[in-house]
Design an enzyme around this catalytic site. Structure first.
Site, PDB file in Angstrom:
ATOM      1  N   HIS A   2       0.817  -1.213   0.000  1.00 10.65           N
ATOM      2  CA  HIS A   2       0.000   0.000   0.000  1.00 10.65           C
ATOM      3  C   HIS A   2       0.851   1.263   0.000  1.00 10.65           C
ATOM      4  O   HIS A   2       0.344   2.343   0.284  1.00 10.65           O
ATOM      5  CB  HIS A   2      -0.937   0.009   1.209  1.00 10.65           C
ATOM      6  CG  HIS A   2      -1.982  -1.066   1.161  1.00 10.65           C
ATOM      7  ND1 HIS A   2      -2.924  -1.228   2.147  1.00 10.65           N
ATOM      8  CD2 HIS A   2      -2.220  -2.039   0.245  1.00 10.65           C
ATOM      9  CE1 HIS A   2      -3.708  -2.258   1.843  1.00 10.65           C
ATOM     10  NE2 HIS A   2      -3.293  -2.766   0.701  1.00 10.65           N
ATOM     11  N   GLY A   3       2.145   1.118  -0.292  1.00  7.62           N
ATOM     12  CA  GLY A   3       2.996   2.292  -0.391  1.00  7.62           C
ATOM     13  C   GLY A   3       3.672   2.661   0.913  1.00  7.62           C
ATOM     14  O   GLY A   3       3.741   1.868   1.857  1.00  7.62           O
TER      15      GLY A   3
END
Length: 396
Positions: free
Chosen positions: A232-233
């Protein structure tokens, strides 16, 4: 299981430790449970008057819940050469597997693997959907660990977070490998909170949640040369969920690569926040994107599964935020979204030299701003929302 004590003088001389250091080896037959041996070795090392080493040799072993607590009389080096696999029976219903806590002067290295064996447990983890969720253990916790180096270690298939770092000072993570499937829930790679002076360097994270998540109270964090994806970064937050949270300051993300992540560079705060704190001095620079959804995102309406009141604006103040030299491709048209709080609009947000392409059927890429007027430096692709435009330093 045998506990061997052998001199290891050359290693510690090279590392600047005492020439009288000893090695406490915890091992056993292949696939045996070495929990008792590890705890015995750590206890002996912790009481040693000179720097010492705990060694898990090459091989596959089982390991149950293992909590190693200081303070210790001298620095400790924990060398994991083998692969340790989580014994599900001893961690069932608990929130931890391996814990290092209250240690000053610590090294974890050796090229080995912590295998959380999370595949069966992920089906039971619904913490991303509800407050009432079944506890699953974090693979490796560092609680109140100061002056530490964690290097050349792999975390595989954690049931929950891979690494959780709380209230540490002067810690370096270098050449860490974190591996879990994209669909594994709540498997943050490295989560940090209430720490000061942490570095995460030369690390590869492929997991099912944030590659790196930055919690409240973080100060002076450097993330450099990290490759993230899937996941998710890299996220600052979420912030504002609890009333006891502290300010976040001086977060620097440099020379990183994001590949196929669900989000890119993200700051997220809850609406109807339970506290009023500030996140300031957050800088993202020299980032490469490869089909990253939501590459640049400030989200002050972060409200997963409708667990908050969106009608009450976030009370978290975001100040001095920069995105510089961000380039590559987006996985959707939302290249830049700066969604700031109407209660506390973002202050001093700078966008400098971004080039984010998107070629999907619903293109072109977009740049959205709410409750913020960013300062624009250099060039922007996509075209930026309205804001003051200045020349980049050193450019005509």
């Amino acid at each position: 299981m045998d506990l061997k004590i052998t001199p290891f003088k050359a290693l510690y001389k090279a590392a600047g430790y005492s020439a009288n250091a000893e090695v406490f080896t915890a091992g056993g037959p292949p696939n045996s449970d070495i929990t008792a041996a590890v705890l015995k070795a750590f206890t002996s090392a912790c009481q040693a008057p000179a720097p010492s080493q705990v060694l898990i040799p090459k091989g596959d072993f089982k390991l149950g819940e293992t909590v190693m607590t200081g303070p210790c009389k001298s620095p400790i080096e924990f060398t994991l050469q083998g692969n340790v696999k989580a014994d599900g029976g001893s961690t069932q219903g608990k929130d931890r597997w391996v814990v290092f806590e209250k240690i000053n002067g610590f090294k974890l290295n050796g090229g080995g693997t912590f295998d959380g064996e999370g595949n069966a447990a992920w089906k039971a983890n619904n913490c991303h959907k509800t407050f009432e969720c079944k506890k699953l253990p974090i693979s490796v916790r560092f609680d109140f660990v100061d002056n530490a180096e964690i290097k050349d270690i792999t975390s595989l298939d954690a049931k929950n977070f891979h690494f959780n770092v709380i209230s540490g000072k002067n810690m370096t993570f270098d050449n860490i490998k974190i591996i879990a499937p994209a669909e594994s829930p709540n498997t943050d790679g490295i989560h940090l909170g209430r720490c000061e002076g942490v570095k995460i360097l030369n690390t590869k994270i492929a997991t099912g949640d944030d590659c790196i998540s930055v919690g409240d109270g973080m100060k002076n964090l450097l993330i450099e040369k990290v490759v993230c994806g899937p996941g998710h970064g890299i996220s600052v937050g979420s912030l504002g969920r609890y009333g006891w949270e502290q300010d976040v300051t001086d977060i620097n993300v440099k020379n990183c690569t994001l590949e196929g992540t669900d989000n890119g560079l993200r700051i997220k705060t809850w609406p109807s926040a339970a506290c009023t704190t500030t996140a300031a001095g957050i800088h993202f620079e020299d980032i490469i994107l490869n089909k990253v959804s939501n590459p640049i995102l400030i989200d002050q309406e972060y409200c997963p599964w409708n667990q908050c009141n969106k009608n009450k604006p976030s009370t978290i103040k975001l100040v001095d935020i920069t995105f510089r030299n961000i380039r590559g491709t987006s996985g959707n048209k939302d290249a830049v979204k700066l969604l700031c709080s109407k209660g506390h609009p973002c202050e001093n947000v700078e966008i400098g030299d971004i080039n984010i392409d998107y070629t999907g059927p619903d293109g072109p890429p977009t740049f959205e701003c709410t409750n913020v007027t960013p300062k624009l430096v250099g060039t922007q692709n996509p075209k930026a929302c309205v804001g003051p435009v200045v020349k980049a330093p050193g450019k005509e």
